[in-house]
Write an enzyme that holds these catalytic residues in place. Structure first.
Site, PDB file in Angstrom:
ATOM      1  N   ASN A   1      -0.429 -16.637 -40.347  1.00 42.77           N
ATOM      2  CA  ASN A   1      -0.270 -18.058 -40.395  1.00 42.77           C
ATOM      3  C   ASN A   1      -1.400 -18.694 -39.429  1.00 42.77           C
ATOM      4  O   ASN A   1      -1.635 -18.912 -38.567  1.00 42.77           O
ATOM      5  CB  ASN A   1       1.070 -18.135 -39.503  1.00 42.77           C
ATOM      6  CG  ASN A   1       1.383 -19.656 -39.691  1.00 42.77           C
ATOM      7  OD1 ASN A   1       0.892 -20.434 -40.153  1.00 42.77           O
ATOM      8  ND2 ASN A   1       2.566 -20.169 -38.518  1.00 42.77           N
TER       9      ASN A   1
ATOM     10  N   LYS B   1      -1.747 -21.712 -39.613  1.00 41.32           N
ATOM     11  CA  LYS B   1      -1.396 -23.138 -39.409  1.00 41.32           C
ATOM     12  C   LYS B   1      -2.337 -24.347 -39.634  1.00 41.32           C
ATOM     13  O   LYS B   1      -2.857 -24.269 -40.982  1.00 41.32           O
ATOM     14  CB  LYS B   1      -1.300 -23.223 -37.802  1.00 41.32           C
ATOM     15  CG  LYS B   1      -0.548 -21.762 -37.212  1.00 41.32           C
ATOM     16  CD  LYS B   1      -0.053 -22.265 -35.716  1.00 41.32           C
ATOM     17  CE  LYS B   1       0.471 -20.840 -35.550  1.00 41.32           C
ATOM     18  NZ  LYS B   1       1.278 -20.923 -34.130  1.00 41.32           N
TER      19      LYS B   1
ATOM     20  N   HIS C   1       9.650 -22.311 -39.350  1.00 39.30           N
ATOM     21  CA  HIS C   1       8.599 -22.099 -38.459  1.00 39.30           C
ATOM     22  C   HIS C   1       9.136 -22.845 -37.148  1.00 39.30           C
ATOM     23  O   HIS C   1       9.506 -23.964 -37.290  1.00 39.30           O
ATOM     24  CB  HIS C   1       7.298 -22.084 -38.496  1.00 39.30           C
ATOM     25  CG  HIS C   1       6.458 -21.759 -37.800  1.00 39.30           C
ATOM     26  ND1 HIS C   1       6.029 -22.366 -36.430  1.00 39.30           N
ATOM     27  CD2 HIS C   1       5.776 -20.365 -37.503  1.00 39.30           C
ATOM     28  CE1 HIS C   1       5.284 -21.423 -35.859  1.00 39.30           C
ATOM     29  NE2 HIS C   1       4.958 -20.262 -36.298  1.00 39.30           N
TER      30      HIS C   1
ATOM     31  N   GLU D   1       7.282 -24.567 -34.832  1.00 41.41           N
ATOM     32  CA  GLU D   1       6.768 -25.479 -34.826  1.00 41.41           C
ATOM     33  C   GLU D   1       7.139 -26.768 -35.937  1.00 41.41           C
ATOM     34  O   GLU D   1       7.364 -27.824 -35.154  1.00 41.41           O
ATOM     35  CB  GLU D   1       5.243 -25.303 -34.755  1.00 41.41           C
ATOM     36  CG  GLU D   1       4.515 -24.484 -33.965  1.00 41.41           C
ATOM     37  CD  GLU D   1       3.532 -23.566 -34.171  1.00 41.41           C
ATOM     38  OE1 GLU D   1       2.840 -23.904 -35.421  1.00 41.41           O
ATOM     39  OE2 GLU D   1       3.121 -22.933 -33.583  1.00 41.41           O
TER      40      GLU D   1
ATOM     41  N   GLU E   1      10.726 -14.721 -34.186  1.00 41.10           N
ATOM     42  CA  GLU E   1       9.539 -15.091 -33.656  1.00 41.10           C
ATOM     43  C   GLU E   1      10.065 -15.915 -32.236  1.00 41.10           C
ATOM     44  O   GLU E   1      10.454 -17.255 -32.267  1.00 41.10           O
ATOM     45  CB  GLU E   1       8.770 -16.192 -34.320  1.00 41.10           C
ATOM     46  CG  GLU E   1       8.127 -15.669 -35.819  1.00 41.10           C
ATOM     47  CD  GLU E   1       6.888 -16.648 -35.969  1.00 41.10           C
ATOM     48  OE1 GLU E   1       5.742 -16.084 -35.918  1.00 41.10           O
ATOM     49  OE2 GLU E   1       7.056 -17.706 -36.280  1.00 41.10           O
TER      50      GLU E   1
ATOM     51  N   GLY F   1       1.740 -18.327 -29.496  1.00 38.35           N
ATOM     52  CA  GLY F   1       0.407 -19.165 -29.201  1.00 38.35           C
ATOM     53  C   GLY F   1       0.456 -19.120 -27.570  1.00 38.35           C
ATOM     54  O   GLY F   1      -0.267 -19.803 -26.961  1.00 38.35           O
TER      55      GLY F   1
ATOM     56  N   SER G   1       2.247 -13.888 -30.592  1.00 38.10           N
ATOM     57  CA  SER G   1       0.986 -13.308 -29.869  1.00 38.10           C
ATOM     58  C   SER G   1       0.562 -11.857 -30.251  1.00 38.10           C
ATOM     59  O   SER G   1       0.246 -11.221 -29.542  1.00 38.10           O
ATOM     60  CB  SER G   1       1.083 -13.462 -28.244  1.00 38.10           C
ATOM     61  OG  SER G   1       1.103 -14.630 -28.075  1.00 38.10           O
TER      62      SER G   1
END
Ligand code: PEP
Length: 251
Positions: free
Chosen positions: A10, A12, A96, A98, A168, A174, A214
């Site tokens: 990903n 991003k 996701h 985010e 996730e 991250g 991660s």
């Protein structure tokens, strides 16, 4: 049909097109386990140029990082699943954390995006996972169950063959903090058992469930060795070709 091992990157909102092409070319030319399905979730601007550059023989597949829930219309700035299908992009990442956080995408909206994506012929990498306070309150399994029930479980058993689930934990995305292999396995097993209750053993056994949070070259092997972990959705480490190749070769 046994489930597949998948390494999905990903990217991003990172890389210029030139950098993206160079990264994809390094992955294409690198020594890679071809039995692992390699997917690159790239910015929308990169989909067309990368589609033209990546050789079909490399078996590297592309994913969009989002799509709209309508086929067309007055939705300025949006990209429809039909447009992705028109470009012959096989996958889209939906849900996701985010996008849930910064774009306020809730379970109901994600259900309509899933419907639209599948109707357009796309496969979906559907993300779920809990925030740190939920993990600390030990309600993480119930939280993920609600995400699956409200966004995914309206699909038919036949449609589930076009779904990859990515678990996730938000606290591991991250942050450099990874769920332990045991924490990942606990949740993946719970998700497979939810799939089994809803759709039966066959669908549960054939659905790939990825871990994200991660994942790197030096921890992928241990995480992927868990019986219910079928691969990873990888953010930061997918931006470095050598590191991502190491992840791909960790099965
Ligand atoms: C992600 O973006 O889905 C992700 C897991 O990121 P990272 O690997 O950087 O934690």
């Amino acid at each position: 049909m046994a489930r597949k091992f998948i390494a999905a990157g990903n990217w991003k909102m990172n890389t210029t097109i030139k950098e993206g092409i160079s990264l994809a070319q390094k992955l294409q030319d690198g020594k890679r386990d071809v039995n692992v399905v390699t997917i690159l979730g790239v910015p929308a601007t990169h989909l067309y140029p990368l589609k033209k550059k990546i050789k079909a023989s490399s078996k590297i597949l592309l994913a969009a990082q989002n799509c709209h829930h309508k086929v067309s219309g007055a939705y300025t700035g949006e990209i429809s699943p039909a447009m992705l299908a028109d470009l012959k992009i096989p996958y889209v990442i939906l849900g996701h954390s985010e996008r849930r956080e910064y774009n306020h995408e809730d379970n109901a909206l994600l259900a309509s995006k899933l419907r639209a994506a599948l109707d357009a012929g796309l496969k979906v990498i559907f993300c779920c996972g809990e925030a740190l306070d939920i993990r600390k309150a030990s309600t993480h399994v119930a939280h993920v169950k609600t995400q699956l029930v409200e966004s995914l479980f309206f699909l038919s058993a036949a449609e589930m063959k076009n779904i990859v689930i990515a678990y996730e934990p938000i606290w591991a995305i991250g942050t450099g903090e990874t769920a332990t292999p045991q924490q990942a396995q606990e949740m993946h097993q719970a998700i497979r058992s939810m799939l089994s209750k809803k759709y039966g053993k066959r669908v549960a056994e054939n659905t790939s469930i990825l871990y994200g949070g991660s994942v790197k070259g030096n921890n992928a092997k241990e995480i992927f060795s868990q019986p219910d972990v079928d691969g990873g959705l990888v953010g930061g480490a997918s931006l470095n070709a050598d590191e991502f190749l190491q992840v791909i070769n960790s099965f």
